[in-house]
Motif scaffolding. Structure first.
Motif, mmCIF file in Angstrom:
data_model
loop_
_atom_site.group_PDB
_atom_site.id
_atom_site.type_symbol
_atom_site.label_atom_id
_atom_site.label_comp_id
_atom_site.label_asym_id
_atom_site.label_seq_id
_atom_site.Cartn_x
_atom_site.Cartn_y
_atom_site.Cartn_z
ATOM 1 N N TRP A 1 0.852 -1.234 -0.422
ATOM 2 C CA TRP A 1 0.010 0.117 0.093
ATOM 3 C C TRP A 1 0.809 1.233 0.154
ATOM 4 O O TRP A 1 2.001 1.142 0.975
ATOM 5 N N THR A 2 0.395 2.258 -0.923
ATOM 6 C CA THR A 2 1.055 3.355 -0.353
ATOM 7 C C THR A 2 0.164 4.307 -1.178
ATOM 8 O O THR A 2 -0.949 4.057 -1.677
ATOM 9 N N ASP A 3 0.032 5.539 -0.601
ATOM 10 C CA ASP A 3 -0.263 6.531 -0.161
ATOM 11 C C ASP A 3 -0.074 7.404 -1.701
ATOM 12 O O ASP A 3 -1.307 8.904 -1.889
ATOM 13 N N ARG A 4 0.897 7.490 -2.391
ATOM 14 C CA ARG A 4 1.388 7.793 -3.866
ATOM 15 C C ARG A 4 1.506 7.741 -4.835
ATOM 16 O O ARG A 4 2.532 7.059 -5.155
ATOM 17 N N GLY A 5 1.104 7.390 -5.624
ATOM 18 C CA GLY A 5 1.475 7.065 -7.431
ATOM 19 C C GLY A 5 1.450 5.608 -6.939
ATOM 20 O O GLY A 5 1.295 4.845 -6.233
ATOM 21 N N ALA A 6 2.277 4.787 -8.356
ATOM 22 C CA ALA A 6 2.276 3.509 -7.880
ATOM 23 C C ALA A 6 3.508 2.793 -7.180
ATOM 24 O O ALA A 6 4.385 3.523 -6.669
ATOM 25 N N GLY A 7 3.429 2.215 -6.645
ATOM 26 C CA GLY A 7 4.724 1.133 -5.291
ATOM 27 C C GLY A 7 5.788 0.808 -5.572
ATOM 28 O O GLY A 7 5.340 0.154 -7.074
ATOM 29 N N THR A 8 6.120 -0.066 -5.349
ATOM 30 C CA THR A 8 7.165 -0.355 -5.968
ATOM 31 C C THR A 8 7.484 -1.849 -5.935
ATOM 32 O O THR A 8 6.823 -2.616 -5.272
ATOM 33 N N VAL A 9 7.359 -2.788 -7.090
ATOM 34 C CA VAL A 9 7.308 -4.310 -7.205
ATOM 35 C C VAL A 9 8.398 -4.263 -7.746
ATOM 36 O O VAL A 9 8.781 -3.586 -8.895
ATOM 37 N N ALA A 10 9.798 -4.952 -7.506
ATOM 38 C CA ALA A 10 10.753 -5.413 -7.983
ATOM 39 C C ALA A 10 10.600 -6.873 -6.785
ATOM 40 O O ALA A 10 10.964 -7.149 -6.483
ATOM 41 N N GLY A 11 12.133 -8.139 -7.633
ATOM 42 C CA GLY A 11 11.931 -8.923 -7.176
ATOM 43 C C GLY A 11 13.758 -9.463 -8.082
ATOM 44 O O GLY A 11 14.006 -9.039 -9.414
ATOM 45 N N VAL A 12 13.885 -10.580 -7.451
ATOM 46 C CA VAL A 12 15.243 -10.954 -8.053
ATOM 47 C C VAL A 12 15.566 -12.525 -7.746
ATOM 48 O O VAL A 12 14.867 -12.917 -6.093
ATOM 49 N N VAL A 13 15.449 -12.983 -8.599
ATOM 50 C CA VAL A 13 16.046 -14.892 -8.015
ATOM 51 C C VAL A 13 16.816 -15.322 -8.891
ATOM 52 O O VAL A 13 17.482 -14.588 -10.316
ATOM 53 N N GLY A 14 17.367 -16.343 -8.285
ATOM 54 C CA GLY A 14 19.290 -16.488 -9.263
ATOM 55 C C GLY A 14 19.271 -18.409 -8.542
ATOM 56 O O GLY A 14 18.757 -19.204 -7.724
ATOM 57 N N ALA A 15 19.815 -19.010 -8.818
ATOM 58 C CA ALA A 15 19.978 -20.885 -8.930
ATOM 59 C C ALA A 15 21.223 -20.511 -9.207
ATOM 60 O O ALA A 15 21.917 -20.116 -10.374
ATOM 61 N N ASP A 16 22.575 -21.431 -8.710
ATOM 62 C CA ASP A 16 23.406 -21.871 -8.759
ATOM 63 C C ASP A 16 23.908 -23.232 -8.270
ATOM 64 O O ASP A 16 23.541 -24.080 -7.834
ATOM 65 N N VAL A 17 23.818 -24.206 -9.130
ATOM 66 C CA VAL A 17 24.301 -25.193 -9.616
ATOM 67 C C VAL A 17 25.915 -25.976 -9.947
ATOM 68 O O VAL A 17 26.921 -25.239 -10.347
ATOM 69 N N TYR A 18 25.655 -26.347 -8.456
ATOM 70 C CA TYR A 18 27.664 -26.869 -8.636
ATOM 71 C C TYR A 18 28.245 -28.657 -9.445
ATOM 72 O O TYR A 18 27.291 -29.502 -8.599
ATOM 73 N N LEU A 19 28.673 -28.796 -9.964
ATOM 74 C CA LEU A 19 28.751 -29.902 -11.247
ATOM 75 C C LEU A 19 30.345 -30.697 -10.082
ATOM 76 O O LEU A 19 30.986 -30.619 -9.711
ATOM 77 N N PRO A 20 30.278 -32.314 -10.300
ATOM 78 C CA PRO A 20 31.451 -33.265 -9.585
ATOM 79 C C PRO A 20 31.835 -33.451 -10.773
ATOM 80 O O PRO A 20 33.168 -34.317 -10.292
ATOM 81 N N PHE A 21 31.995 -32.915 -11.946
ATOM 82 C CA PHE A 21 32.534 -34.131 -12.471
ATOM 83 C C PHE A 21 34.826 -33.991 -12.167
ATOM 84 O O PHE A 21 34.744 -34.911 -12.714
ATOM 85 N N LEU A 22 34.990 -32.826 -11.704
ATOM 86 C CA LEU A 22 36.784 -32.964 -11.169
ATOM 87 C C LEU A 22 36.631 -32.495 -9.521
ATOM 88 O O LEU A 22 37.497 -32.331 -9.714
ATOM 89 N N ARG A 23 36.030 -33.537 -9.303
ATOM 90 C CA ARG A 23 35.772 -33.695 -7.935
ATOM 91 C C ARG A 23 37.352 -34.418 -7.306
ATOM 92 O O ARG A 23 37.634 -33.466 -6.567
ATOM 93 N N HIS A 24 37.628 -34.635 -7.731
ATOM 94 C CA HIS A 24 38.899 -35.684 -7.274
ATOM 95 C C HIS A 24 39.944 -35.318 -6.996
ATOM 96 O O HIS A 24 41.073 -35.214 -6.892
ATOM 97 N N SER A 25 39.673 -33.868 -8.360
ATOM 98 C CA SER A 25 41.187 -32.664 -7.818
ATOM 99 C C SER A 25 40.886 -31.308 -7.286
ATOM 100 O O SER A 25 41.520 -30.256 -7.553
#
Length: 962
Positions: free
Chosen positions: A811-835
């Motif tokens: 809710w805001t009493d003046r103008g359009a309110g703020t609307v924003a979002g950020v999403v992120g994902a990180d995937v860790y791969l095991p291919f060279l884990r022995h080194s």
């Protein structure tokens, strides 16, 4: 065993004040404790006991140990504050026992269950008799008050700050003093008398790369043993205290007192002042003297037993092997590059194949089932909503790779052993002691022994008859007892095998039940023995340089396998089993007689002080508000922070520096925490305050504020005016952490919701305006799924991390309110884990109705100088590969810098504005560089990066860092 709050900057009050005034930084964080747990308080001279209901006996014993050891502790550490009252918190909520001293808020906090570690507890009369004096050293160290100096100046206003300054020292010096003190309590108590502890110092100094003084005094990050600062620190402290004609610890009290007066220099300076020798000279002297002593010992004890290494490598640990057949073993394995778990191991080649990636209790006391189709092991299971509550539960782990089955619920059980035709035997926690119990079909545990000052370490049923070997610790004596069917209530335990003036660590049965094998100490080294139940003779089977543990006999009784310690490793080795070649130990060394074990409740280590009944009667219910007086009063300086106005990031002219005062505090159990400050700036008084609590499952907080910041809009909002903005509001926060998986793979969820009612207005001159009001919701979600990281991985080698954050005006009493979002994902791969190669793939999506809502420093590809993004939707992709080059694991003593690891990294990133299915304004960069992980002033982690980014969109390069 030391919990230290790391100061944000040193050395003075103003630096501390600047740190705690930063947004989101709370020196007195709250802790959620289970709602079923109640605490009581017993006030005493110097030590105030705050003990969980049901732990009065542990509290009484701990307090008695602290009182007895205090004069010697104070003499070791130096002058302490005469009027100090130390809160001593006793918990019984977790089986992962420990003890800490935390200066913020100042308290000792000790878990009632004993640590399951023979190097620490095998010689001690009891767990409280050892942990009390050990933590007492840390508490006294925190309370050092030598006189004139920075510490004396700050202490009247913020004693917790001074405690933090005192404990901001090399971890090995802090822990070394405590290890030395625990080892001077009488008899063989303490780790400096424990062969399983001292063997690691001997192996290190006799290796090709002996520890430097800095390594002895610094906790390692990537190099075994990971308690090196206890081992090296304890031995270095002992050497410095006892190298002269008489014992003196004055070097420590001199160094600690000097640091309290001038806490801006490294402890190397103060050690040089206290000893009259530079750190380099001390290193050479300690190394050469101890190395010569260890070499002389090895020459005297030789020749050593020949054995064949089945499986071994630097950084790899094989524990508790069992034979599955004459050619195959099973063992628990972990290491620098090895995921912890159970593995099949070929007895000839050493090749291993995984059975189950699985965590285990630190004693490694699991067992092989009688039918050899499954293992029985205990691991810690975290309560989903209580991070500090971890319960030891027993599981059956099939050897065919199928999923394990939980056998206990709330069992607090470890060291499981399945009998041939009978129940599953376990040891269960009983405050600082343990009982012998059995597991019922419904997962409950039923005690076979009553509550008594005993620690049942292991129950081992014979494979062929009704004899049961029980490894029991009583008042510093750890030996094998024999129980025979039918078992009484309690069962009769008769002394069976005992190494006089030594300790037995573990037991296992050979095939057909004739030989009872065990490891134990007889002198300064752990070795492997066998007790022949047919003849009653006890035979020593090995003579090793550093230590031999956990023997097992092959099904054909021809081959002995055991664990042998070498520097940075526990090797699995084998040797022929020839009992006819071994000479029986004389009666002067091994004993088997004596009366049956008594289960009477005895006050063996704390005869003085109130009884349990008296302690309960003299105590009162814990009330947090009795302990909420300010723990810190500090001056504060208010700068000229930027503000937001209708979503725009605003900057303007300074308001002038604000000067004021702040307070902060918490109760010892950290159920409530608060901070508040007020300051004078730009002609008026401002202020803010925050209160948070851990009393509820959803950790709530409330903040109120009224402050002036710089900035204001002009025209259409694309230009910035130079005026000030007044903000006032209230914020309600809720946060909820949830553990989903707490094994080798880790999964967790953390959710936070902030609801803020805020009013802002321009102020000053003709630009003054009325308030703009808004109610803003800011949810934050973090999810980690099956993350796993071996000890020398600099980033996880597998798993997923998802994060999302949004902000919108409900809710805001003046103008359009703020609307924003950020999403992120990180995937860790095991291919060279022995080194130890870390491979991360990441993606982020940002959408905002107004520009400049979020900080985009980690969103825009590296090398581009973009202060803010406009309204719209943006998508980013990135790849990063990190490869360790050198685990430096060393540093400087005079200049307090410790380098952990040097790595090289490379990356590629691309970001663009999304319009339909097309890209617009694409930014791409590729590059790489060097990364140095280090510590500065012992407790401040540094992750330094320098590299080059090539901006493909501009055709230019840029130097980047962090």
């Amino acid at each position: 065993m030391l919990g230290v709050f790391c100061l944000l900057s040193l050395p003075g009050m103003a630096a501390w004040a600047q740190g705690i005034d930063r947004v989101g930084t709370d020196p007195y964080e709250v802790v959620y404790r289970p709602d079923s747990v109640a605490y009581r308080v017993h006030e005493g001279r110097r030590f105030d006991l705050i003990f969980q209901s049901g732990t009065a006996d542990m509290a009484r014993r701990t307090a008695a140990a602290l009182r007895r050891s205090w004069p010697g502790t104070e003499a070791l550490v130096g002058p302490v504050a005469g009027d100090v009252q130390m809160p001593v918190v006793i918990n019984n909520v977790t089986d992962r026992s420990n003890g800490i001293v935390d200066p913020v808020p100042f308290r000792q906090e000790i878990e009632a269950p004993s640590i399951k570690s023979d190097p620490l507890t095998a010689h001690a009369p009891s767990w409280p008799a050892l942990v009390g004096p050990h933590e007492g050293v840390h508490a006294a160290h925190a309370e050092v008050q030598p006189g004139v100096g920075v510490g004396a100046l700050i202490r009247p206003f913020a004693p917790d700050v001074v405690r933090s300054l005192n404990l901001n020292a090399p971890a090995g010096l802090v822990e070394g003093a405590a290890v030395y003190r625990e080892s001077r309590l009488g008899g063989d108590t303490g780790r400096l008398h424990a062969p399983l502890f001292t063997m690691k110092m001997k192996a290190a100094l006799l290796s090709d790369d002996p520890w430097s003084l800095t390594q002895m005094l610094e906790a390692p990050t990537y190099t075994q043993p990971f308690n090196r600062h206890y081992i090296g620190g304890g031995h270095a402290f002992e050497y410095l205290a006892e190298r002269g004609d008489s014992v003196s610890t004055s070097f420590f009290s001199t160094a600690v007192g000097s640091h309290n007066r001038v806490p801006v220099l490294g402890h190397g300076i103060w050690l040089e002042r206290a000893t009259g020798q530079r750190p380099g000279e001390l290193r050479t002297e300690i190394q050469s003297t101890l190395r010569a002593a260890y070499e002389e010992e090895m020459e005297r004890r030789g020749p050593f037993t020949a054995s064949t290494v089945v499986a071994g490598a630097v950084g790899r640990n094989h524990r508790r092997p069992y034979w599955l057949s004459d050619s195959t073993l099973v063992a628990y394995v972990n290491g620098y590059e090895t995921r912890p778990g159970f593995y099949h191991i070929d007895a000839r080649s050493g090749d291993r194949t995984p059975i189950r990636i699985q965590s285990i209790t630190e004693d490694y006391t699991y067992s092989l089932g009688p039918d050899t189709t499954a293992l029985y092991a205990s691991r810690y299971v975290q309560r989903p909503t209580v991070p500090r509550q971890q319960t030891a539960e027993v599981e059956r782990i099939p050897l065919d790779g199928n999923a394990p089955s939980r056998l206990t619920e709330g069992g607090r059980a470890f060291a499981p052993a399945q009998s041939e035709d009978g129940p599953l035997h376990v040891a269960t926690n009983d405050g600082p002691f343990t009982r012998w119990s059995v597991v019922a079909e419904d997962g409950s545990t039923q005690s076979r022994t009553p509550s008594a000052p005993l620690r049942i370490r292991q129950v081992a049923p014979s494979p062929t008859d009704d004899r049961i070997a029980v490894l029991v610790h009583k008042a510093g004596d750890q030996r094998v007892y024999r129980a025979e069917e039918p078992l009484g209530a309690p069962p009769t335990l008769r002394p069976w095998v005992d190494l006089k003036e030594g300790v037995i660590y573990d037991v296992s049965w050979g095939p057909e039940g004739r030989y009872l094998l065990f490891s134990g100490e007889r002198g300064t080294t752990a070795n492997v023995y066998a007790h022949d139940t047919a003849t009653g003779e006890t035979l020593q089977l090995t003579n090793v340089r550093f230590g031999a543990l956990e023997p097992t006999l092959s099904p054909d009784r021809t081959t002995l396998a055991f664990v042998r310690y070498r520097h940075e490793r526990h090797d699995l080795v084998r040797s022929p089993f020839r009992p006819e070649d071994a000479s029986p130990l004389p009666d002067s060394v091994v004993g088997a007689g004596g009366a049956p074990l008594s289960f009477k409740t005895e006050r063996t280590d704390s005869a003085e002080g109130p009884s349990v009944a008296e302690l309960q009667k003299q105590s009162t219910t814990y009330a947090a508000w009795h302990h909420l007086a300010p723990r810190m009063v500090y001056p504060t300086l208010q700068g000229t922070d930027g503000a937001t106005w209708d979503g725009e990031d605003l900057r303007g002219e300074p308001l002038g520096t604000g000067v004021g005062v702040g307070v902060a505090g918490s109760d010892p159990l950290q159920q409530w925490g608060y901070k508040a400050r007020t300051w004078w700036q730009d002609g008026r008084l401002w202020g803010e305050a925050k209160l948070q609590t851990g009393k509820f499952l959803l950790r709530p907080s409330i903040s109120v504020y009224n402050r002036a910041v710089v900035g204001g809009p002009q025209g259409n909002g694309d230009l910035f005016s130079r005026t000030s903005v007044e903000e006032r509001g209230i914020n309600l926060g809720l946060q909820f952490p949830l553990a989903l998986q707490s094994n080798v793979y880790q999964s967790a969820v953390r959710f936070r919701l902030d609801t803020e009612a805020r009013q802002t207005r321009l102020r000053g001159g003709a630009q003054s305006s009325s308030y703009t009001s808004r109610i803003t919701l800011t949810p934050t979600l973090s999810v980690a799924y099956r993350l796993q990281q071996n000890r020398r991985d600099v980033v996880p080698n597998t798993g997923l991390v998802f994060q999302a954050r949004g902000t919108f005006d409900a809710w805001t009493d003046r103008g359009a309110g703020t609307v924003a979002g950020v999403v992120g994902a990180d995937v860790y791969l095991p291919f060279l884990r022995h080194s130890h190669t870390g491979i991360r793939l990441g993606t982020r999506l940002l959408s905002q109705r107004q520009g400049a809502v979020f900080n985009v420093g980690t969103f825009v590809p590296r090398g581009y100088d973009v202060g803010a993004l406009p309204a719209g939707t943006f998508l980013q992709f990135e790849t990063e590969v990190t490869q360790p080059l050198w685990y430096i694991d060393d540093g400087l003593s005079l200049v307090p810098v410790y380098a952990e690891a040097l790595s090289v990294y490379g990356f590629g990133e691309s970001m663009g504005r999304v319009r339909g299915e097309a890209w617009h304004e694409v930014f791409t960069s590729v590059g790489g560089g060097l990364q140095l992980e280090a510590r500065f002033f012992y407790n401040f982690a540094l992750d330094l990066r320098i590299g080059v980014a090539y901006q493909t969109s501009l055709g230019e390069g840029a130097i980047i860092g962090r």
